[in-house]
Write a protein that holds these residues in place. Structure first.
Motif, PDB file in Angstrom:
ATOM      1  N   ARG A 187       0.822  -1.219   0.000  1.00 15.31           N
ATOM      2  CA  ARG A 187       0.000   0.000   0.000  1.00 15.31           C
ATOM      3  C   ARG A 187       0.853   1.264   0.000  1.00 15.31           C
ATOM      4  O   ARG A 187       0.550   2.237  -0.706  1.00 15.31           O
ATOM      5  CB  ARG A 187      -0.908   0.029   1.226  1.00 15.31           C
ATOM      6  CG  ARG A 187      -1.927  -1.076   1.307  1.00 15.31           C
ATOM      7  CD  ARG A 187      -2.761  -0.897   2.569  1.00 15.31           C
ATOM      8  NE  ARG A 187      -3.637  -2.029   2.818  1.00 15.31           N
ATOM      9  CZ  ARG A 187      -4.471  -2.122   3.857  1.00 15.31           C
ATOM     10  NH1 ARG A 187      -4.535  -1.117   4.728  1.00 15.31           N
ATOM     11  NH2 ARG A 187      -5.225  -3.185   4.027  1.00 15.31           N
ATOM     12  N   LYS A 188       1.871   1.262   0.832  1.00 19.12           N
ATOM     13  CA  LYS A 188       2.628   2.495   1.072  1.00 19.12           C
ATOM     14  C   LYS A 188       3.991   2.520   0.396  1.00 19.12           C
ATOM     15  O   LYS A 188       4.658   3.562   0.397  1.00 19.12           O
ATOM     16  CB  LYS A 188       2.832   2.690   2.581  1.00 19.12           C
ATOM     17  CG  LYS A 188       1.528   2.733   3.381  1.00 19.12           C
ATOM     18  CD  LYS A 188       0.681   3.915   2.996  1.00 19.12           C
ATOM     19  CE  LYS A 188      -0.587   3.997   3.840  1.00 19.12           C
ATOM     20  NZ  LYS A 188      -1.428   5.160   3.471  1.00 19.12           N
ATOM     21  N   GLY A 189       4.423   1.390  -0.161  1.00 15.99           N
ATOM     22  CA  GLY A 189       5.721   1.368  -0.811  1.00 15.99           C
ATOM     23  C   GLY A 189       5.695   2.045  -2.169  1.00 15.99           C
ATOM     24  O   GLY A 189       4.660   2.121  -2.843  1.00 15.99           O
ATOM     25  N   SER A 190       6.854   2.529  -2.594  1.00 15.02           N
ATOM     26  CA  SER A 190       6.966   3.211  -3.888  1.00 15.02           C
ATOM     27  C   SER A 190       7.337   2.261  -5.012  1.00 15.02           C
ATOM     28  O   SER A 190       7.305   2.646  -6.183  1.00 15.02           O
ATOM     29  CB  SER A 190       8.024   4.314  -3.790  1.00 15.02           C
ATOM     30  OG  SER A 190       9.307   3.745  -3.542  1.00 15.02           O
ATOM     31  N   GLY A 191       7.721   1.028  -4.660  1.00 19.60           N
ATOM     32  CA  GLY A 191       8.195   0.093  -5.670  1.00 19.60           C
ATOM     33  C   GLY A 191       9.649   0.311  -6.033  1.00 19.60           C
ATOM     34  O   GLY A 191      10.199  -0.389  -6.891  1.00 19.60           O
ATOM     35  N   ARG A 192      10.295   1.272  -5.369  1.00 19.89           N
ATOM     36  CA  ARG A 192      11.700   1.567  -5.650  1.00 19.89           C
ATOM     37  C   ARG A 192      12.582   1.123  -4.488  1.00 19.89           C
ATOM     38  O   ARG A 192      12.154   1.104  -3.339  1.00 19.89           O
ATOM     39  CB  ARG A 192      11.897   3.071  -5.859  1.00 19.89           C
ATOM     40  CG  ARG A 192      11.129   3.631  -7.055  1.00 19.89           C
ATOM     41  CD  ARG A 192      11.336   5.141  -7.207  1.00 19.89           C
ATOM     42  NE  ARG A 192      10.724   5.887  -6.115  1.00 19.89           N
ATOM     43  CZ  ARG A 192      11.383   6.578  -5.214  1.00 19.89           C
ATOM     44  NH1 ARG A 192      12.711   6.617  -5.262  1.00 19.89           N
ATOM     45  NH2 ARG A 192      10.755   7.242  -4.270  1.00 19.89           N
ATOM     46  N   VAL A 193      13.801   0.793  -4.790  1.00 14.31           N
ATOM     47  CA  VAL A 193      14.812   0.480  -3.788  1.00 14.31           C
ATOM     48  C   VAL A 193      15.878   1.562  -3.869  1.00 14.31           C
ATOM     49  O   VAL A 193      16.353   1.900  -4.965  1.00 14.31           O
ATOM     50  CB  VAL A 193      15.436  -0.913  -4.014  1.00 14.31           C
ATOM     51  CG1 VAL A 193      16.568  -1.149  -3.022  1.00 14.31           C
ATOM     52  CG2 VAL A 193      14.383  -1.997  -3.879  1.00 14.31           C
ATOM     53  N   GLY A 194      16.217   2.122  -2.711  1.00 17.47           N
ATOM     54  CA  GLY A 194      17.190   3.201  -2.714  1.00 17.47           C
ATOM     55  C   GLY A 194      17.832   3.395  -1.354  1.00 17.47           C
ATOM     56  O   GLY A 194      17.576   2.634  -0.412  1.00 17.47           O
ATOM     57  N   LEU A 195      18.684   4.414  -1.263  1.00 15.52           N
ATOM     58  CA  LEU A 195      19.394   4.718  -0.028  1.00 15.52           C
ATOM     59  C   LEU A 195      18.505   5.560   0.874  1.00 15.52           C
ATOM     60  O   LEU A 195      18.123   6.677   0.505  1.00 15.52           O
ATOM     61  CB  LEU A 195      20.689   5.458  -0.339  1.00 15.52           C
ATOM     62  CG  LEU A 195      21.648   5.688   0.830  1.00 15.52           C
ATOM     63  CD1 LEU A 195      22.222   4.359   1.311  1.00 15.52           C
ATOM     64  CD2 LEU A 195      22.780   6.622   0.413  1.00 15.52           C
ATOM     65  N   CYS A 196      18.166   5.046   2.041  1.00 16.11           N
ATOM     66  CA  CYS A 196      17.305   5.762   2.987  1.00 16.11           C
ATOM     67  C   CYS A 196      18.071   6.921   3.608  1.00 16.11           C
ATOM     68  O   CYS A 196      19.202   6.748   4.088  1.00 16.11           O
ATOM     69  CB  CYS A 196      16.807   4.804   4.066  1.00 16.11           C
ATOM     70  SG  CYS A 196      15.867   5.610   5.384  1.00 16.11           S
ATOM     71  N   MET A 197      17.470   8.092   3.633  1.00 15.69           N
ATOM     72  CA  MET A 197      18.133   9.274   4.169  1.00 15.69           C
ATOM     73  C   MET A 197      18.256   9.234   5.692  1.00 15.69           C
ATOM     74  O   MET A 197      18.997  10.028   6.270  1.00 15.69           O
ATOM     75  CB  MET A 197      17.365  10.532   3.772  1.00 15.69           C
ATOM     76  CG  MET A 197      15.958  10.622   4.319  1.00 15.69           C
ATOM     77  SD  MET A 197      15.050  12.085   3.787  1.00 15.69           S
ATOM     78  CE  MET A 197      15.950  13.366   4.644  1.00 15.69           C
TER      79      MET A 197
END
Length: 622
Positions: A174-184
């Motif tokens: 529901r809340k995910g963007s579908g992207r994998v990245g570096l969390c700030m």
């Protein structure tokens, strides 16, 4: 930095709490039982909180933010989701959609878990398919958005072993963007969130009319490069959940404060150590504990305390959004005395507003009410209250949030900034203090302490100016001396109009204002204090003329008393004349000096009268 501190707080204080779970008040329990023949029975049972009968019991349940869309939670939700019951304020068609979505979520859960691993979702599906819930009798007073928790055979659904993993997967979808990245926040490669999965209860955020989000970009116009959601705010789902869990925990902890009518909620915590802060002393000071704090700092700070950080957060709300008014992260303590730290700032707060009280001993009013001794130090709430309207009928300041209190909306926040961050008193509060003193005609311990605090925090850096905490007869600041002189004129009038004593015991400076008003329509203070704060010179000229009649009246009774008052007034007038005379018009700083001089002189007179055994708790009207 704020996001990092909030997530760290959540991980430190929420150990063992499943992901994407929040506390929710549930007024009802759907109690389902399985019979020996496999037939289900169900009942909707009210679950009032034993301590708050009008509220429900709070449960830690799976929860995810929803705005206008249909989005069911697992194991506990609104009545409209769990049973499909609308009320007169809801849309029946939408409620039917909510119920279908809730049942569909249970079907998805059952499809991912075998009966051997967890039989709960399968039993729950049988319950809904059996139709037993359709025969439930609806109790009176049930609302569509009332919270209801489900229990099967005495076991809560949300405590089932497969709930946590399945719910995390659901929230990710529901809340995910579908992207994998570096969390700030955590700095790790992970699945990034598209929206924040939780909100803070609106009751914790002044000004919020709904549950509020800390980060919300739901329209293109709000986002960078006209992008929606968290496209340019890379936060992983785990940190997004911890972020809101930490913020909710901080704002609901005992280390948070807000007052009715104020637009800010303040919260504070310590990181990096198990040492405590001293903000409780700032809010409700105990003189003995304050002295112990001074002594502890002078002995040096423990090594553990030197490693700690003091965090301060001030928030307000606007509908469903949280506004961060201020975030401060400073050292808890330092070895260098001139460096900014929480401990040094708190000590400076007490040192800078410490001021002699009007009465240094308890006393009784004419109506028999016992009044405790005044205080040298004060808490922020007390000083904030003194910036409101004085209610003479209630003999106190108008409470926070009351009508016509005439108190700034953010006065507590501003004074806590002064206390904890060692800031000057804002110019707006200084002007408001004078405004309230002139309108109320009242100067008391708290208002005098505020005047002293403002003077010390605004001292001129290029010259040394002493701001006394009790009567300083060597101080030659014209405004301070003018305040002393005004108090001396009041004392002369009181002495002149006192009732004839029944004995020969001297009774100077012992007359209560009620006694004065028996002989005069209004006292000198009633008529001229407001004007004297602003324009002291013409008032003191008028006082010199009126004092002649008061002295004459005093001499008829006692030549000694008349001489004492003549001597005091003459000395103060000469001191003023020698240093340029009283100001024609006081600046804001001089108005504060006048208040301080008036208060110090009056406190000195009362202490002297008490030492002579003649004090009767006079001058309480100011």
């Amino acid at each position: 930095m704020l996001l990092e501190r909030l997530t760290a707080y959540a991980r430190e204080h929420s150990e063992g709490v499943p992901g994407f779970h929040r506390e929710r008040e549930c007024r009802w329990k759907l109690d389902v039982r399985t019979g020996r023949d496999g037939v289900f029975t169900a009942a909707l049972i009210p679950t009032p909180d034993p301590d708050r009968p009008k509220r429900g019991i709070v449960h830690l349940v799976p929860s995810s933010t929803r705005t206008v869309g249909v989005s069911p939670n697992l194991g506990a939700d609104d009545i409209q989701y769990v049973l499909g019951w609308p009320d007169e304020d809801s849309n029946p068609a939408r409620v039917a959609q909510c119920h279908v979505a809730f049942v569909g979520l249970i079907e998805q859960w059952a499809a991912t878990v075998s009966v051997e691993v967890d039989r709960m979702p399968h039993v729950l599906m049988q319950v809904y398919r059996s139709g037993v819930l359709g025969s439930l009798v609806r109790p009176d007073g049930v609302r569509a958005k009332d919270g209801v928790v489900i229990a099967v055979d005495g076991r809560y659904v949300h405590e089932s072993p497969s709930v946590a993993q399945f719910w995390c997967e659901q929230v990710g979808q529901r809340k995910g963007s579908g992207r994998v990245g570096l969390c700030m926040i955590c700095g790790q490669e992970s699945a990034l969130a598209n929206t924040i999965p939780a909100k803070v209860p609106g009751s914790l955020v002044p000004g919020a009319s709904n549950d509020a989000a800390l980060v919300s970009v739901n329209e293109r116009v709000f986002g960078y490069d006209l992008s929606e959601q968290l496209t340019h705010i890379p936060v992983c789902l785990g940190c997004a959940d911890d972020l809101m869990a930490g913020l909710t925990s901080i704002l609901s902890s005992r280390h948070s404060v807000t007052f009715p009518g104020q637009n800010t909620r303040l919260a504070w915590w310590v990181s990096g150590t198990d040492e405590l802060d001293h903000l409780d002393l700032v809010l409700d000071p105990n003189p003995d504990e304050v002295e112990q704090l001074f002594a502890a700092v002078h002995r040096g700070q423990p090594a553990q305390r030197l490693q700690g950080r003091f965090c301060w957060l001030a928030v307000g709300g606007n509908v469903a959004r949280i506004m961060v008014r201020e975030f401060i992260d400073i050292a808890l303590a330092t070895r260098e005395g001139d460096e900014v730290s929480h401990d040094s700032n708190v000590l400076a707060w007490f040192a800078d507003h410490k001021n002699t009280p009007r009465h240094d001993a308890p006393y009784s009013l004419a109506n028999g009410i016992e009044i405790p001794a005044g205080r040298w130090i004060h808490g922020v709430p007390g000083l904030a209250a003194a910036l409101g309207r004085w209610d003479s009928k209630a003999n106190g300041y108008r409470p926070f949030g009351a009508k016509n209190a005439d108190r700034p909306d953010d006065v507590v926040h501003q004074l806590l900034q002064v206390a904890v961050l060692a800031r000057p008193v804002p110019m707006s509060l200084r002007a408001h203090l004078i405004h309230r003193v002139r309108n109320d005609g009242r100067i008391d311990d708290r208002r005098a302490a505020l005047a002293r605090l403002a003077l010390i925090r605004h001292s001129y850096p290029d010259k040394e100016i002493r701001i006394p905490m009790s009567l300083d007869e060597t101080c030659t600041e014209p405004a301070y001396v003018a305040g002393r002189l005004f108090a001396a004129l009041e004392a002369t009038q009181r002495a002149a109009h006192r009732p004839t004593p029944k004995s020969s015991v001297p009774q100077e400076a012992t007359l209560a204002d009620s006694d004065v008003r028996r002989e005069v329509n209004s006292t000198f203070g009633d008529r001229f204090l407001r004007r004297a704060i602003d324009t002291p010179r013409p008032v003191l000229v008028q006082g010199r003329k009126q004092a002649t009649a008061w002295i004459t009246k005093l001499r008829r009774r006692s030549s000694g008393a008349g001489y004492a008052h003549i001597q005091q007034l003459t000395a103060l007038y000469e001191l003023l004349d020698h240093h340029g005379g009283a100001p024609v018009r006081n600046t804001l700083r001089q108005q504060e000096q006048f208040i301080l001089g008036y208060h110090h002189q009056l406190a000195h007179q009362i202490a002297a009268a008490r030492a002579n055994g003649t004090a009767r708790g006079s001058d309480e009207q100011k």
